[in-house]
Design an enzyme around this catalytic site. Structure first.
Site, mmCIF file in Angstrom:
data_model
loop_
_atom_site.group_PDB
_atom_site.id
_atom_site.type_symbol
_atom_site.label_atom_id
_atom_site.label_comp_id
_atom_site.label_asym_id
_atom_site.label_seq_id
_atom_site.Cartn_x
_atom_site.Cartn_y
_atom_site.Cartn_z
ATOM 1 N N SER A 9 0.833 -1.180 0.088
ATOM 2 C CA SER A 9 -0.143 0.159 -0.101
ATOM 3 C C SER A 9 0.990 1.353 0.025
ATOM 4 C CB SER A 9 -0.868 0.087 1.318
ATOM 5 O OG SER A 9 -1.595 -1.220 1.326
HETATM 6 N N1 SAH Z 1 0.192 -5.056 4.486
HETATM 7 C C1 SAH Z 1 0.725 -5.288 3.177
HETATM 8 C C2 SAH Z 1 0.077 -5.114 1.892
HETATM 9 C C3 SAH Z 1 -1.107 -6.040 1.886
HETATM 10 S S1 SAH Z 1 -1.702 -6.264 0.214
HETATM 11 C C4 SAH Z 1 2.214 -4.843 3.031
HETATM 12 O O1 SAH Z 1 2.521 -4.164 4.016
HETATM 13 O O2 SAH Z 1 2.856 -5.182 2.136
HETATM 14 C C5 SAH Z 1 -2.880 -7.343 0.692
HETATM 15 C C6 SAH Z 1 -2.586 -8.788 0.993
HETATM 16 O O3 SAH Z 1 -3.906 -9.216 1.382
HETATM 17 C C7 SAH Z 1 -2.221 -9.593 -0.302
HETATM 18 O O4 SAH Z 1 -0.915 -10.110 -0.147
HETATM 19 C C8 SAH Z 1 -3.155 -10.698 -0.342
HETATM 20 O O5 SAH Z 1 -2.708 -11.774 -0.800
HETATM 21 C C9 SAH Z 1 -3.749 -10.973 1.214
HETATM 22 N N2 SAH Z 1 -4.711 -11.514 1.209
HETATM 23 C C10 SAH Z 1 -5.970 -11.362 0.544
HETATM 24 N N3 SAH Z 1 -7.045 -12.207 0.994
HETATM 25 C C11 SAH Z 1 -6.531 -12.648 2.188
HETATM 26 C C12 SAH Z 1 -7.165 -13.618 3.181
HETATM 27 N N4 SAH Z 1 -8.287 -14.185 3.262
HETATM 28 N N5 SAH Z 1 -6.216 -13.893 4.317
HETATM 29 C C13 SAH Z 1 -5.011 -13.631 4.367
HETATM 30 N N6 SAH Z 1 -4.478 -12.744 3.324
HETATM 31 C C14 SAH Z 1 -5.424 -12.248 2.326
#
Ligand code: SAH
Length: 232
Positions: free
Chosen positions: A75
């Site tokens: 993000s």
């Molecule tokens: N916080 C992260 C960015 C997150 S992007 C950072 O600092 O880099 C959102 C993430 O959520 C992605 O990696 C995606 O794979 C994950 N995601 C989506 N659905 C999910 C679920 N049900 N459980 C765990 N992770 C999930």
């Protein structure tokens, strides 16, 4: 002839990176309204460039979201700061993060909370995040691979929960795993119509506060979007 000190360049480079990081925080995080000094300091400390792929590393201290592989993104620095600020952490809290991604936000959280439990559904992302957490010697972060919409029941309740992917509605298990007086920050909705919500558990119900527009990848899972396309 004396050998060149192996870390001579790297310490100069580190100084430069830390200046770039301070600028990023000043311009793109504080400059866009994040005020909590503990959050700003944590973001000055965590080396964001180490979390992004080599090909986009030059943009690590810019203001944008960046691709991290597996179709996911890290993000914008601003939204990371904003979401963490909305949690109103004092340093004593046990926090659940859903969507570890690169682990960047989990590492920032580790500086402003007592313990961080983070769940990622994509194995390769979680593995790399664990590696970085270890390299940075952050001992209060645990990562597991699972569908985070179920929460992390054997560690519940949590004082705070933060979700880094957008959901169609509040995932019930996450609300259940929020402790008394706890706060959950989560983007809701799809595509261009996402809103950031701050949810508090009050008695048997919840109070939801709208905290402005958001732009996240979809939360895929049992209590999220059932398939990737639907949440876009
Ligand atoms: N916080 C992260 C960015 C997150 S992007 C950072 O600092 O880099 C959102 C993430 O959520 C992605 O990696 C995606 O794979 C994950 N995601 C989506 N659905 C999910 C679920 N049900 N459980 C765990 N992770 C999930």
């Amino acid at each position: 002839m004396p050998l060149a000190k192996p870390d001579a360049t790297s310490s100069a480079e580190n100084r430069e990176l830390s200046q770039l990081r301070a600028l990023m925080v000043e311009r793109y995080v504080a400059g866009r309204g994040v005020k909590d000094p503990r959050v700003l300091e944590a973001m000055r400390q965590i080396p964001r460039h180490r979390f992004v792929p080599q090909v986009v590393r030059a943009k690590a201290y810019g203001e944008g979201a960046l691709p991290i592989g597996s179709g996911q993104t890290i993000s914008q620095p601003w939204i990371v700061g904003r979401m963490i600020e909305l949690l109103e952490l004092t340093g004593k809290e046990k926090v659940l993060e859903v969507g570890t991604g690169t682990g960047y936000q989990a590492c920032v959280l580790s500086k402003v909370a007592a313990k961080v439990f983070s769940i990622e559904r994509i194995n390769e992302l979680a593995l790399r995040a664990v590696e970085l957490v270890r390299e940075l010697k952050l001992h209060n972060v645990s990562v597991k691979v699972f569908d985070g919409t179920y929460g992390w029941s054997d560690q519940a309740p949590f004082d705070r929960i933060i979700v880094a992917a957008t959901a169609p509605e509040l995932p019930e298990p996450l609300v259940q795993q929020l402790g008394r007086g706890g706060t959950l920050v989560i983007p809701l909705g799809r595509g261009e119509n996402q809103r950031l919500a701050r949810v508090r558990r009050i008695g048997t119900g919840v109070q939801i506060e709208d905290c402005g527009p958001a732009s996240f990848v979809p939360l895929i899972g049992r209590f999220g979007w059932k398939d990737e396309e639907k949440g876009k």
